[in-house]
Design an enzyme around this catalytic site. Sequence first.
Site, short mmCIF file in Angstrom:
data_model
loop_
_atom_site.label_atom_id
_atom_site.label_comp_id
_atom_site.label_asym_id
_atom_site.label_seq_id
_atom_site.Cartn_x
_atom_site.Cartn_y
_atom_site.Cartn_z
N ASP A 488 0.71 -1.02 0.01
CA ASP A 488 0.11 -0.02 0.08
C ASP A 488 0.80 1.29 0.09
O ASP A 488 0.27 2.46 -0.32
CB ASP A 488 -0.73 0.07 1.28
CG ASP A 488 -2.03 -0.60 1.17
OD1 ASP A 488 -2.70 -0.71 0.04
OD2 ASP A 488 -2.80 -1.02 1.98
C1 GLC Z 1 -0.81 2.68 6.06
C2 GLC Z 1 -0.14 1.49 6.61
C3 GLC Z 1 -0.22 0.42 5.65
C4 GLC Z 1 -1.59 0.03 5.31
C5 GLC Z 1 -2.37 1.16 4.88
C6 GLC Z 1 -3.75 0.69 4.78
O1 GLC Z 1 -0.32 3.14 4.60
O2 GLC Z 1 1.13 1.79 6.61
O3 GLC Z 1 0.51 -0.74 6.25
O4 GLC Z 1 -1.70 -0.90 4.40
O5 GLC Z 1 -2.35 2.36 5.80
O6 GLC Z 1 -4.66 1.82 4.80
C1 GLC Z 2 -1.97 -3.77 5.13
C2 GLC Z 2 -2.98 -3.72 4.49
C3 GLC Z 2 -2.90 -4.72 3.40
C4 GLC Z 2 -1.53 -4.33 2.62
C5 GLC Z 2 -0.38 -4.38 3.52
C6 GLC Z 2 0.93 -3.99 2.72
O1 GLC Z 2 -1.71 -5.07 5.88
O2 GLC Z 2 -4.14 -4.33 5.13
O3 GLC Z 2 -3.99 -4.62 2.43
O4 GLC Z 2 -1.38 -5.18 1.62
O5 GLC Z 2 -0.49 -3.61 4.67
O6 GLC Z 2 1.12 -2.48 2.51
#
Ligand code: GLC
Ligand code: GLC
Length: 816
Positions: A488
């Site tokens: 993400d």
């Molecule tokens: C933030 C977190 C990430 C997560 C994302 C979801 O970017 O660091 O881990 O997946 O929020 O909204």
């Molecule tokens: C968090 C989010 C997931 C994402 C991950 C890596 O766990 O829930 O959707 O893939 O972060 O960013």
Amino acid sequence: MVRYGHFDDRTREYVIDRPDTPLPWINYLGSEEYFGLISNTAGGYSFYRDARLRRLTRYRYNSAPLDVGGRYLYLRDDTTGDYWSPSWQPTRRELDEYECRHGLSYTTISSARTGIRAETLYYVPLGETLEVWRVAVTNERDTTADLSLFSSVEFCLWDAQDDATNYQRNFSTGQVEVDDGVIYHKTEYRERRDHFAFFACSEPIEGFDTQREAFLGPYRGWEAPIAVERGSLSGSIAHGWSPVGNHHVRLSLEPGETREVIFVLGYAENPRDDKFDPPHSQIINKLRVRPKIAHWLQPSAVKAGFDALTRHWTALLGGLQVSTPDPDTDRMVNIWNAYQCMITFNLSRSTSGFETGIGRGMGFRDSNQDLLGFVHIIPERARERILDIAATQIATGGAYHQYQPLTKRGNNDIGDGFNDDPLWLILGVSAYLKETGDASILDEPVPFDNAPGSEVSLYEHLIRSLTYTLDRLGPHGLPLIGRADWNDCLNLNCFSETPGEPFQTTENVSGGQAESVFIAGQFVLAAKELASIADLRGLGEKAAEYRAAAEKMTGTIVEHGWDGAWFRRAYDFHGNPIGSGENDEGQIFVEPQGMCVLAGVGLDDGLAARALDSVAERLATPHGVVLQQPAYSRYHVELGEISTYPPGYKENAGIFCHTNPWIMIAETIAGDGDRAFDYYRRINPSARESISEVHRCEPYVYAQMIAGKDAPTHGEAKNSWLTGTAAWNFVAITQWILGLRPELDGLRIDPVLPRAWNGFVATRVYRSATYEITVRKPIGVTGRVTQLVVDGSPVDGTVIPPAPAGTTVRVEAVIG
Ligand code: GLC
Ligand code: GLC
């Protein structure tokens, strides 16, 4: 070496033997509509279905002291005035004994002080929207004990977000009723809400309070309520401010005597046209709720409900039980990892010690992956979940990144454009088909964006998912990344210089051509899965087409996604590689190594083995495999959120545990059982129990992240409970290391075990038949199954075709 407790595998409990754990160690109550979080010191809160919109009780995140708000009890010695919390919090007065047992959907907290023992069981009965607290108080002194027992909850005014922000209104709206010793919380019931909460006690009460200030006293907290200090409640009725629920029960206990007191906290609804009794009054109609309350205040009902809950979990977990040479593996597979998978099914990423319940809804990619961990436990609900998720896909084949559990609608604030999302649907559906054989799901009509009239078959949705990628290829022929892929925080079209701008939805540049090697690998995997599904439907030509697309993408990965010793991660907006030896930071990332090998890329030409060696050399640490190296030491505007985290945390070179099982699986595909299992143990929470002072999170569940080697707190876990790590680790250990792998045409037995093992035994229910499996292997040997005997007859290959429902199949496999 500091331990805060131990596993009791026989009772399927984790036993915490001191209250001051490094963080609140929590458990979950409820499994259908009514849920709660409960810590080892009775902190936590409850809600009905949606942790944001129907919150029953208050909790204060990120508070000092930790873990404020909960299901509190106070005991008071009415002779001396001494009072304490039998769960330690909130008074934190010293206890002579303390023990918390977190079990499957229940928690008990026991303690003793000055010869008074209290044991409280908390659980939510199946099929009910209420929770039971059963307190047994025992006098272990040799004289009569005159005691007071006080209960305490603080009500939330339903919408947890509004409750924590909108004080100008909320200090004036709170309303309660007290009737027959039952405290009813009915804020906004007079107008548009048809629901209320109730808090009841099995004993005649000496008094009650419902206004927080009356109970606590001005400028006091839960650690020293004036009412408890004084030994009496004042009968306050909340008008505005902060409604609470407190009962006062007097107990006079002879030496050795035990008394059981039951409290019931719950949620109820009335039909809109029958809310009040008498009809034109403002008084809650309690006709429907009274019998329920009366029932659950009976000790026999509480006992029967608890037994039913225990049987429920035995049935759920019974479908897969293993006995291996490693106790940490056994207890995770048989109990805790499976349990955690069920919790992620129920709560997605909404409610934990780190997720406040007011943030994200359900993630498209998260929910598809969570499926992998519970499809064998509750296949019917997996089916339902798949159809809900697919209905939030949009006609382009793209998908809303998140949807709301209450409405099941795609969430417009975040929208679509996370280009890995659609492919997860193929992988989720394929897991469902392999487990259940229920091909009828493919013909289910499913709308796009929940729009009536737009229905096409689920199978057509899968095709759109694949086409979505093919329609969005970049300059190297690799898939465009869009807003982000699985990571993400890799936001390659964002270029944000403004504080507070959301990385995931901001695109300050347009015409982005940034590409993802991760999605390329995921595409190869999904295309192969879809080809098998097409075969199943007799669409051989289509299957060939998908396989050709997979092969072509494989070629592209090898040509543009290979860096010499590992797979690259992506190409940025300007076409520069990410995750390459050419970079000064972020030279190698874990995700494409895992996903490409899972997809079969590089298995024939040595690239896979080389990539996995690079992971071992550059990314593996004693605490798990970090996400990338070197960590980003400064902000790289072209990369997005990833480099906002300090080195070693989260996506910036943290041990993002979700990705580790991909490497474990890749190692089994490459045939290295030692490495696969070694990686498995590094992040197995049970195996980390002995370093609890470093790990700090609960030793019975996976955490999303463990701080990486660049972090000053290397080895420290965060974000426990709600993470895709749960499902993927379950898949890695059960399907790939132990090798009990559902496939479209049957159950494959293909373990890839560590040398030190001599085999294992397992019971696996698969498509309603029970497989009793024994795997034998000489210690010191590695390799694959060389001989498979099913019900006494040797069979070719390693796939056992589905046996008739209800039968038992004996399987013996020999390795080496
Ligand atoms: C933030 C977190 C990430 C997560 C994302 C979801 O970017 O660091 O881990 O997946 O929020 O909204
Ligand atoms: C968090 C989010 C997931 C994402 C991950 C890596 O766990 O829930 O959707 O893939 O972060 O960013």
